[in-house]
Design a protein around this motif. Structure first.
Motif, mmCIF file in Angstrom:
data_model
loop_
_atom_site.group_PDB
_atom_site.id
_atom_site.type_symbol
_atom_site.label_atom_id
_atom_site.label_comp_id
_atom_site.label_asym_id
_atom_site.label_seq_id
_atom_site.Cartn_x
_atom_site.Cartn_y
_atom_site.Cartn_z
ATOM 1 N N LEU A 1 33.750 51.834 33.771
ATOM 2 C CA LEU A 1 34.231 50.970 32.706
ATOM 3 C C LEU A 1 34.353 49.564 33.272
ATOM 4 O O LEU A 1 34.840 49.384 34.391
ATOM 5 N N LEU A 2 33.942 48.573 32.527
ATOM 6 C CA LEU A 2 34.120 47.171 32.901
ATOM 7 C C LEU A 2 35.255 46.638 32.042
ATOM 8 O O LEU A 2 35.142 46.589 30.817
ATOM 9 N N SER B 1 43.478 42.366 31.074
ATOM 10 C CA SER B 1 44.511 43.130 30.384
ATOM 11 C C SER B 1 44.156 44.612 30.251
ATOM 12 O O SER B 1 44.888 45.372 29.618
ATOM 13 N N GLY B 2 43.037 45.029 30.827
ATOM 14 C CA GLY B 2 42.645 46.432 30.800
ATOM 15 C C GLY B 2 41.854 46.863 29.591
ATOM 16 O O GLY B 2 41.689 48.052 29.348
ATOM 17 N N LYS B 3 41.351 45.904 28.830
ATOM 18 C CA LYS B 3 40.545 46.230 27.647
ATOM 19 C C LYS B 3 39.058 46.247 27.986
ATOM 20 O O LYS B 3 38.584 45.535 28.867
ATOM 21 N N LEU B 4 38.313 47.055 27.259
ATOM 22 C CA LEU B 4 36.900 47.286 27.525
ATOM 23 C C LEU B 4 36.043 46.051 27.238
ATOM 24 O O LEU B 4 36.105 45.481 26.152
ATOM 25 N N VAL B 5 35.248 45.671 28.227
ATOM 26 C CA VAL B 5 34.273 44.586 28.086
ATOM 27 C C VAL B 5 32.861 45.171 28.072
ATOM 28 O O VAL B 5 31.955 44.638 27.443
ATOM 29 N N HIS C 1 30.286 38.819 30.297
ATOM 30 C CA HIS C 1 30.335 39.194 31.715
ATOM 31 C C HIS C 1 31.474 38.479 32.432
ATOM 32 O O HIS C 1 32.126 39.050 33.303
ATOM 33 N N GLU C 2 31.704 37.236 32.067
ATOM 34 C CA GLU C 2 32.698 36.406 32.749
ATOM 35 C C GLU C 2 34.120 36.946 32.625
ATOM 36 O O GLU C 2 34.989 36.597 33.416
ATOM 37 N N THR C 3 34.370 37.787 31.631
ATOM 38 C CA THR C 3 35.727 38.299 31.432
ATOM 39 C C THR C 3 36.007 39.591 32.200
ATOM 40 O O THR C 3 37.133 40.080 32.183
ATOM 41 N N VAL C 4 35.006 40.144 32.864
ATOM 42 C CA VAL C 4 35.216 41.376 33.631
ATOM 43 C C VAL C 4 36.096 41.065 34.835
ATOM 44 O O VAL C 4 35.782 40.214 35.658
ATOM 45 N N ALA C 5 37.240 41.761 34.917
ATOM 46 C CA ALA C 5 38.174 41.571 36.026
ATOM 47 C C ALA C 5 38.163 42.746 36.995
ATOM 48 O O ALA C 5 38.465 42.586 38.166
ATOM 49 N N ARG C 6 37.812 43.945 36.491
ATOM 50 C CA ARG C 6 37.784 45.107 37.366
ATOM 51 C C ARG C 6 36.930 46.218 36.745
ATOM 52 O O ARG C 6 36.562 46.141 35.571
ATOM 53 N N ALA C 7 36.653 47.225 37.558
ATOM 54 C CA ALA C 7 35.871 48.373 37.107
ATOM 55 C C ALA C 7 36.619 49.652 37.474
ATOM 56 O O ALA C 7 37.298 49.707 38.506
ATOM 57 N N GLU C 8 36.510 50.655 36.611
ATOM 58 C CA GLU C 8 37.130 51.954 36.851
ATOM 59 C C GLU C 8 36.110 53.045 36.555
ATOM 60 O O GLU C 8 35.285 52.889 35.659
#
Length: 93
Positions: free
Chosen positions: A37-38, A42-46, A65-72
């Motif tokens: 998940l990208l 705030s943990g919302k799906l991008v 793409h610029e708003t991706v802060a983390r991946a799970e």
């Protein structure tokens, strides 16, 4: 070498029970061993990175793409041009 990810634009995002179902444009890719998940800050799906290696790596994007802060890690299935994210409801705005 820079890792390149081919992306597909999401055409719709729907909730089905606890799952998130995303339809997308373009040809149907495969799913690699480690889909992710990208998520934004705030943990919302991008988007969803379907994994894959080299030029076969594909991401389905619903945001920038610029708003991706983390991946799970994610559990996904693919049927044609529709990807289903198991328990993805919690990540959709």
């Amino acid at each position: 070498m820079i890792r390149m990810i081919s992306d597909r634009k999401a055409s719709s995002v729907k909730i089905d029970g606890n799952d998130c179902v995303i339809a997308f444009e373009g040809d149907a890719p495969g799913i690699g061993a480690t889909p992710q998940l990208l998520l934004d800050a705030s943990g919302k799906l991008v988007g969803i990175d379907l994994g894959g290696a080299g030029f076969d790596r594909v991401a389905i994007m619903i945001g920038a793409h610029e708003t991706v802060a983390r991946a799970e890690p994610a559990r996904v299935t693919l049927s044609g041009n529709v990807v289903r994210i198991a328990n993805g409801r919690a990540f959709v705005r």
